[in-house]
Design an enzyme around this catalytic site. Structure first.
Site, mmCIF file in Angstrom:
data_model
loop_
_atom_site.group_PDB
_atom_site.id
_atom_site.type_symbol
_atom_site.label_atom_id
_atom_site.label_comp_id
_atom_site.label_asym_id
_atom_site.label_seq_id
_atom_site.Cartn_x
_atom_site.Cartn_y
_atom_site.Cartn_z
ATOM 1 N N TYR A 133 0.858 -1.186 0.000
ATOM 2 C CA TYR A 133 0.000 0.000 0.000
ATOM 3 C C TYR A 133 0.894 1.235 0.000
ATOM 4 C CZ TYR A 133 -3.632 3.259 1.778
ATOM 5 O OH TYR A 133 -4.491 4.307 1.960
ATOM 6 N N LYS A 161 -1.705 -1.541 -3.801
ATOM 7 C CA LYS A 161 -2.678 -0.459 -3.858
ATOM 8 C C LYS A 161 -1.868 0.823 -4.030
ATOM 9 C CE LYS A 161 -5.995 2.171 -1.092
ATOM 10 N NZ LYS A 161 -6.622 2.342 0.259
#
Length: 302
Positions: A133, A161
């Site tokens: 992330y 992400k």
């Protein structure tokens, strides 16, 4: 493994500031009914930074209980200490979660080598699939494409992400990783373009209150119906943007309360309630996206 509309779920709280069990059940049913591909719990939108370790476990238990295997659960397990991140990740082994979302270490500002070793160490100490992330605006550190490439070669690091909002990133990363490496947008406003450029889907804040529309948007892109996707995205754009008129998750919690998806828009300090002037702005964005209630269920139609 993960594609389409994945919701970055809010953590509903009652007026006492405690985790609200009934609202959690309502949210899970809403996303299952809407066709949401997966749920991310204990992320930025889920206020993980202000939850105790006991509450994080409780929240995950609730999500797994209410989902009953109907929808994959991805749990946020990141920390700015590698040892702590390993410990948190291992605590979810054999819990039933589908994967972990691990944010870059915040505040420390490690080098790219430090980032590589951090995520490698986590991955080597768990069998759970790991999704990186990257959100530099929040963490103060940027996971660069070349480091993502190195990490993608580790078996159980399955995707990222990417929440910079920089569309050049998707092109750079896609060139460097294997085709099956999962690329997820972390920015609703640019998610359509992200998917057009090779992304697999979006971890969406907007999906908290417009779940069906975000599912439809991703489906249209996957089926090559780009013009229809653009029309739908245009209808959602004001909502995408206004949900960040104050720091996330302030606006999204207020909006979810207006649509009766949760019982209260309570947040924990240092997060504060949406200011009065911005309430009217977010309300207008809800109208622009045709978000309204039908027999107690939030419905978004095009």
């Amino acid at each position: 493994m993960f594609k389409g509309s994945i919701v970055a779920l809010i953590t509903p709280m009652n007026k006492k500031g405690e985790v609200c069990v009934s609202s959690f059940k309502n949210l899970i049913n809403y996303h299952v009914k809407s066709g949401t591909a997966a749920i991310v719990v204990l992320g930025t939108t889920g206020e993980s930074a202000t939850l105790t370790y006991a509450e994080r476990s409780h929240v995950t238990e609730l999500i797994l209980k209410f989902s009953k295997g109907r929808i994959p659960i991805i749990v946020g397990t990141g920390a700015n200490s590698t040892a702590e991140a390993v410990s948190i990740t291992q605590s979810f082994e054999n819990s039933g979660v589908a994967a972990c979302l691990s944010v870059t270490p915040y505040y420390n500002c490690p080098t790219q080598e430090g980032l590589y070793r951090h995520f490698r160490t986590i991955a080597e100490n768990t069998n759970l699939p790991q999704i990186l992330y990257n959100v530099p605006l929040r963490t103060g550190v940027d996971l660069l494409p070349i480091t993502v490439q190195r990490l993608s070669n580790i078996k159980n690091i399955i995707g990222i992400k990417e929440a910079t909002g920089d569309l050049l990133r998707i092109t750079e990363i896609r060139k460097l990783v294997q085709e099956d490496f999962i690329l997820l947008s972390g920015d609703d406003s640019t998610a359509l373009n992200f998917m057009e450029l090779g992304g697999c889907g979006v971890v969406s804040v907007t999906a908290n209150i417009a779940a069906y529309q975000m599912v439809k948007l991703c489906d249209l892109v996957q089926r090559g119906k780009i013009e229809r996707a653009r029309l739908l995205n245009q209808k959602l754009m004001n909502l995408h943007q206004k949900l960040f008129i104050e720091p996330n998750p302030i606006p999204i919690k207020w909006a979810a309360k207006q649509l009766e998806l949760i019982e209260s828009d309570m947040l924990r300090l240092p997060m504060t309630s949406l200011t009065e002037i911005n309430c009217s702005i977010v309300q207008q964005a809800l109208k622009d996206a045709d978000c309204f209630l039908t027999q107690g269920v939030c419905t978004c139609l095009t």
